[in-house]
Enzyme design. Structure first.
Site: not given
Ligand code: NAP
Ligand code: GLV
Length: 313
Positions: A228, A276
């Site tokens: 983000r 994005h």
């Molecule tokens: P997720 O499964 O919820 O993973 C989040 C990770 O971040 C987990 O490993 C979590 O730790 C860690 N985390 C959260 N808060 C933390 C903190 N304060 N300190 C240390 N580690 C922390 O999310 P995801 O599905 O992988 O997606 C991650 C992010 O990618 C989304 O929230 C979104 O903003 C972004 N995204 C971007 C796109 C794009 O097109 N650019 C697409 C999809 C997603 P724990 O495992 O220990 O809980």
């Molecule tokens: C894209 O950025 C998503 O969070 O799905």
């Protein structure tokens, strides 16, 4: 069963047909202002406040993306946007893992093979082989080891890069060193040559990509922000590039999207911008997962991808 759908840009008709096919017992409709008729489930992205605020009887709200920060920010700004006590469920993977692996791998290899520098050399008609980076010293650090971060880590480890990840809780991922918690952040950053951000945007992670963090990386580090825009202090990145602390950055997300035409990032020779698109919502796979989760809730089970509102992800 009644399902409400709202997305500011998606083709709603396609979702109505796809959901009706997967859940034949459901009546699916696109929410319009003034629609207060009953609904069991809502599929939303940036829902207007009046869509859900006064509703009772909802059994689940499905976010049509992986990150729910924008929806939670709406709730903070206008409490009631998400009715209290209704589970909020996000998308997990639904084809985003592969897209994110492709996106990140493409830019990692571009930097590792110095293709960004060759591109600049071509503009000068300069024929100059550069010293290759040493694979063993090109340590990749991934902030966030969740659904996306873990799979991106494994993909990069398969190339032979030293890979480490940082998360709230410790992880066990083959070929990947795990760091966790704020205490271990400095050790994680030290020696990281290429930093990838895949954290959710929460009150704890906002602004985490700041000058102090960048200065703890190996000199001439690379940055890929695919999470983000709120994570990055934009002025600090410009300073770190000027200081040579950061060699180059690839940014998919921005504090304000679309990026303003006058923004200095557009013309910076060492910043690469994408709009994005690192990992987008794929309707068919997203509908499969949402339909499976609705069946779980109907059977009295817990859906997968439940958002912890207190943690913010
Ligand atoms: P997720 O499964 O919820 O993973 C989040 C990770 O971040 C987990 O490993 C979590 O730790 C860690 N985390 C959260 N808060 C933390 C903190 N304060 N300190 C240390 N580690 C922390 O999310 P995801 O599905 O992988 O997606 C991650 C992010 O990618 C989304 O929230 C979104 O903003 C972004 N995204 C971007 C796109 C794009 O097109 N650019 C697409 C999809 C997603 P724990 O495992 O220990 O809980
Ligand atoms: C894209 O950025 C998503 O969070 O799905």
């Amino acid at each position: 069963m009644n399902i409400l759908f709202y997305h500011p840009t998606f083709n709603g008709q396609k979702w109505i047909e796809g959901l009706a096919h997967r859940l034949p017992q459901a009546q699916v409709r696109i929410w319009q202002p003034g629609d207060e008729a009953e609904a069991d489930y809502a599929l939303v992205w940036l829902p207007p406040h009046e869509m859900l605020a006064q509703r009772s009887g909802l059994k689940g709200i499905f976010a049509l993306g992986a990150g729910v920060d924008a929806i939670l920010a709406q709730e903070r700004q206008t409490p009631g946007t998400l009715p209290a006590g209704v589970p909020l469920v996000r998308l997990e993977d639904t084809g985003m893992v592969q897209q994110m692996q492709e996106y990140v791998t493409a830019y990692v290899l571009r930097y590792f093979r110095r293709m960004d520098e060759y591109q600049l050399q071509q503009q000068q008609k300069q024929w100059q082989p550069l010293k290759p980076h040493d694979l063993q010293r090109f340590t990749i650090g991934i902030l966030g080891a969740g659904v996306l971060g873990q799979q991106v880590a494994s993909k990069l480890a398969a190339f032979g890069f030293p890979v480490r990840c940082w998360s709230r809780s410790a992880k066990q991922i083959e070929g990947v060193e795990s760091f966790h918690g704020n205490d271990q952040l400095p050790a994680f950053l030290k020696e990281t040559r290429l930093l990838i951000n895949l954290l959710p945007n929460t009150p704890e992670t906002v602004g985490i990509l700041n000058l102090s963090l960048m200065q703890q990386l190996a000199p001439q580090a690379y940055l890929i922000n695919a999470a983000r825009g709120a994570h990055l202090k934009e002025g600090d990145l410009l300073k770190a590039l000027e200081q040579g602390q950061i060699a180059a950055a690839t940014l998919d997300v921005f504090a304000e999207e679309p990026l303003a035409p006058m923004h200095p990032f557009w013309s910076h020779p060492r910043i690469t911008i994408t709009p994005h698109i690192a990992a987008v919502t794929l309707p068919s796979q997203a509908m499969d997962q949402i339909a499976a989760n609705i069946r779980r809730i109907e059977a009295g089970e817990k859906p997968s991808g439940l958002v912890d509102l207190a943690r913010g992800y």
